[in-house]
Write a protein that holds these residues in place. Structure first.
Motif, PDB file in Angstrom:
ATOM      1  N   SER A   1      32.747 -13.702  65.259  1.00  0.00           N
ATOM      2  CA  SER A   1      32.390 -15.530  65.771  1.00  0.00           C
ATOM      3  C   SER A   1      32.826 -16.455  64.975  1.00  0.00           C
ATOM      4  CB  SER A   1      31.494 -15.498  66.962  1.00  0.00           C
ATOM      5  OG  SER A   1      32.130 -14.067  67.708  1.00  0.00           O
ATOM      6  N   ASP A   2      31.810 -16.448  64.335  1.00  0.00           N
ATOM      7  CA  ASP A   2      31.444 -17.294  62.860  1.00  0.00           C
ATOM      8  C   ASP A   2      33.196 -17.792  62.347  1.00  0.00           C
ATOM      9  OD1 ASP A   2      28.777 -18.254  63.546  1.00  0.00           O
ATOM     10  OD2 ASP A   2      28.412 -17.177  62.362  1.00  0.00           O
TER      11      ASP A   2
ATOM     12  N   ASP B   1      35.604 -18.517  64.775  1.00  0.00           N
ATOM     13  CA  ASP B   1      35.314 -20.253  64.863  1.00  0.00           C
ATOM     14  C   ASP B   1      35.463 -21.317  63.488  1.00  0.00           C
ATOM     15  OD1 ASP B   1      34.368 -20.234  67.212  1.00  0.00           O
ATOM     16  OD2 ASP B   1      32.373 -20.474  66.980  1.00  0.00           O
TER      17      ASP B   1
ATOM     18  N   LEU C   1      37.637 -23.903  65.797  1.00  0.00           N
ATOM     19  CA  LEU C   1      36.569 -25.594  65.830  1.00  0.00           C
ATOM     20  C   LEU C   1      37.051 -26.439  64.687  1.00  0.00           C
ATOM     21  CD1 LEU C   1      33.448 -23.823  67.361  1.00  0.00           C
ATOM     22  CD2 LEU C   1      35.554 -25.135  69.032  1.00  0.00           C
TER      23      LEU C   1
ATOM     24  N   ARG D   1      34.119 -23.044  73.407  1.00  0.00           N
ATOM     25  CA  ARG D   1      35.615 -23.501  72.657  1.00  0.00           C
ATOM     26  C   ARG D   1      35.844 -24.686  73.385  1.00  0.00           C
ATOM     27  NH1 ARG D   1      32.526 -18.783  71.676  1.00  0.00           N
ATOM     28  NH2 ARG D   1      31.643 -18.639  69.742  1.00  0.00           N
TER      29      ARG D   1
END
Lengths: 630, 84
Positions: free
Chosen positions: A216-217, A220, A224, A315
């Protein structure tokens, strides 16, 4: 044991958002119910039934996700009221199942301790043990159970593992309420709980020290990213819109031809008369033209379900916070507003997760301006007419995208003005949001949810729209004028008379009496406009050879004012589009707004403002356009 | 609820979450301000370790494996110190 023979006991599921309460609820009850990987999908208390291993019936309540029992938001208030037995028709639950994310015990146990402090018997469902083990956590459920004094059931609700063990824990004799030992020596409850949890996690949920870079990091870091994030978001949402408008064409064609075949078959089986006209023109024509739009609605709900379930929606809220701030709102208003693109009703209901009461009222106020799926049939009728196109092209997608963008932009401007007039909150609620890990979408639940939506739309088509279709058919057929042609008969009918009465009101917008009548009927629900138009224009043209969805459009192109000018010019079509973009034409939404805002004045104000705005804007655009010679 | 004063901490080690560099691991010392309760509910509790992942208008922190997005105003109320 005497209570065993009485009415079923009530079990309440309590837990933080994203702990998997709704997944567990579904696994226990098998109910059709929405699961979203985003805080606040459960906005109402859902109930279902399940059975213990001994076959005893249990009622299960799925409470809204909450972080504490402090009742900061309306959502948490509902959960707290349910635990105190204050909800109408509900008593205090017999047993509480605290659902926690095993990979996140430090945070999730806070709520469990607060529930134990209430003195209610409690079972801990240690959910997502697979995720916790994957993250390297060493869990000791036996130790947890010993320290907390309540049964602890390790489980993985999405794979239905541990459900039987949980049901074992729910049977008689039930666990008794545990004592809140952590409060005994503590200076205040907060520090007592915190010290207890720290010690408990040391003992029973040891975490590897190194901070691990999870998948997920990595995702992201792209989604993101200050630049890539925005590009990805634009691509994702444009793809969603494009897919809805292009993929849906194929099944829409099938439904359209099916409707034609049915109308022909019924027409051939029956002799000429009022009943045949009622079935073919009223029922099949009216309901069929609305049912044709099911594929688009299904696709929209499918994509929203996918975005929610995968974790991307949170997000999007994070990215959108800056944009929403310009409208005076926070990123938390994004999910309700985006849901309103599907339907304003779930959108308005999802505003309960917004902490600030004023933000919430403003979000409710502007939610119906997000172009909902009920407007789609109208747009699909008008946009190709505007572009003189036959089929779905990228130009149409662009126009539709602009319609959505313009509606949203206007809503934001209104929100900003309204928000600043309401004034600041007493305690400013700054942005604080959990970004759940990305997960594979739970297809079975998404499909169930989509099916649910589609069925409720069909139900609406089968009841409200069917009823109105028959009413419209009757109004446009009776009273009959013997020996006249179809156009005269329509003018003589009740509908023709209503149309001529309201024509002066809608004429300045570029609409004729029939459009006025159709708009009038669409104030119950927007999608009725298409079936009303289909019924109202059936006499204008005798050619039935065209493709079903093009027939009405062809008739509209040929519709003329008495002096021979075409009614549907570019200008009048734009005026019509604007009217549908902004007018508040949905009784169901008005009812929900009344309930959610707690004031009929707010709902009435919204109705008058939105419809007045729509009328004024259409008027200005049409009249200015005419003056400029368009 | 009584809160410890920031002055109780060793001045040289205390800073707000806003002052932490991206990628650093820190330990939450004290929460002080009107947003305390909400911060605690969401997982910003005293003693817990966190890593700041991004900065900006809203920053992202990782606490106990959960990513939380937090605004600058709230981050100002979180006093942290470097991990010992």
């Amino acid at each position: 044991m005497s209570s065993a023979t009485e009415f079923p006991s009530t079990i309440a599921l309590v837990g933080n958002p994203n702990a998997g309460k709704t997944t567990l609820f579904n696994a226990l009850t098998g109910s059709n119910q929405h699961v979203g990987n985003y805080s606040g999908v459960t906005v109402e208390v859902k109930s279902g039934e399940t059975f213990t291993p001994h076959g005893r019936k249990l009622r299960v309540l799925d409470l809204p996700g909450c972080y504490s029992l402090r009742a900061n938001s309306p959502d948490e208030k509902v959960a707290l009221d349910a635990l105190h037995g204050l909800l109408p028709g509900e008593s205090i639950p017999d047993l509480i199942v605290c659902v926690v994310d095993a990979s996140n015990l430090e945070r999730h146990l806070q709520l469990t301790l607060q529930v134990i402090e209430l003195g209610l018997p409690c079972v801990l469902a240690l959910n997502m043990v697979d995720v916790a083990e994957g993250a390297g956590l060493r869990l000791d459920p036996a130790k947890l159970s010993e320290e907390l004094g309540i049964p602890v059931v390790p489980m993985q609700a999405n794979a239905k593992r541990g459900i039987v063990e949980l049901k074992q824990a729910l049977r008689f004799p039930r666990p008794v309420a545990s004592e809140a030992t952590w409060l005994a020596d503590a200076a205040d409850p907060e520090s007592g709980r915190r010290a207890f949890i720290t010690r408990l996690c040391e003992l029973a949920a040891r975490r590897p020290n190194a901070h691990q870079q999870t998948l997920s990091d990595k995702i992201d870091s792209i989604l993101l990213h200050p630049i890539c994030g925005w590009i990805s978001m634009a691509v994702i949402f444009f793809t969603v819109f494009w897919a809805i408008f292009s993929f849906a064409q194929i099944p829409m064609g099938w439904i359209g031809s099916g409707k034609d075949l049915l109308a022909d078959w019924v027409g051939n089986q029956m002799s000429e008369g009022d009943l045949r006209s009622l079935l073919v023109d009223g029922v099949i024509g009216g309901v069929g033209s609305v049912v044709t739009f099911i594929p688009q609605i299904v696709l929209l709900f499918l994509f929203i379900g996918l975005l929610e379930s995968s974790g991307y929606m949170a997000r999007a809220a994070y990215l959108m916070d800056g944009v929403m701030a310009r409208a005076g709102l926070s990123g938390k208003s994004f999910l309700p507003l985006f849901s309103s693109f599907a339907c304003a009703i779930p959108g308005v209901m999802a505003t309960r997760t917004i902490d600030s009461a004023k933000d919430r009222l403003v979000t409710i106020f502007i939610a119906p301006w997000m172009s909902c799926s009920a407007r789609l049939p109208v747009y699909f009728l008008i946009v190709p007419l505007l572009l003189h196109d036959k089929e779905g092209t990228w130009k149409q997608a662009l126009v539709l995208f602009s319609i959505y963008a313009l509606g949203t932009l206007t809503a934001f401007v209104v929100a900003r003005i309204l928000r600043s007039r309401l004034g600041e909150d007493i305690t400013p609620g700054h942005f604080l949001l959990e970004l759940p890990p990305y997960r594979m979408p739970q297809w079975s639940y998404i499909f169930r949810h989509v099916l649910d939506r589609a069925l409720s739309f069909v139900k609406k088509a089968g009841t409200v729209i069917l009823g109105l279709s028959i009413l419209l058919w009757a109004l446009s057929t009776y009273p009959k004028k013997p020996g006249s042609d179809k156009a005269d008969a329509l003018a003589y009918s009740a509908m023709g008379r209503i149309g001529s009465v309201i024509e002066p009101v809608v004429k300045p917008l570029g609409f004729d009496g029939k459009m006025g009548t159709a708009i009038l009927t669409s104030f119950a629900a927007r999608e009725i406009f298409v079936s009303s138009m289909a019924i109202l224009y059936r006499v204008e043209e005798s050619d039935n050879e065209e493709q079903t969805r093009n027939v009405l459009r062809d008739r509209l192109i040929n519709a003329k004012w008495p002096d021979g000018r075409p009614i549907f010019t570019t200008l009048s079509l734009i005026s019509l589009l604007l009217f549908f973009m902004y007018a508040m034409q949905c009784l169901a939404t008005t009812a929900v707004v009344t309930r959610e805002s707690g004031s009929w004045k707010w709902a009435a104000g919204q109705f008058v403002f939105m419809s007045g705005f729509a009328y004024a804007l259409s008027l200005i655009v049409f009249q200015t356009g005419r003056l400029l010679g368009f | 609820m009584p809160h410890a004063n920031a002055a109780d901490l060793k001045i040289d080690s205390a800073m707000t979450l806003n002052q932490v560099k991206v990628g650093c691991d820190v330990q939450i010392r004290i929460l002080s301000g009107p947003g305390c309760d909400r911060l605690r509910d969401m997982g910003f509790c005293e003693e817990l370790q966190l890593r700041k992942l991004t900065s900006g208008r809203n920053m992202i922190c990782s606490i106990c494996g959960t990513r939380l997005a937090i605004s600058k105003e709230l981050a100002e109320q979180v006093l942290v110190s470097p991990v010992k």
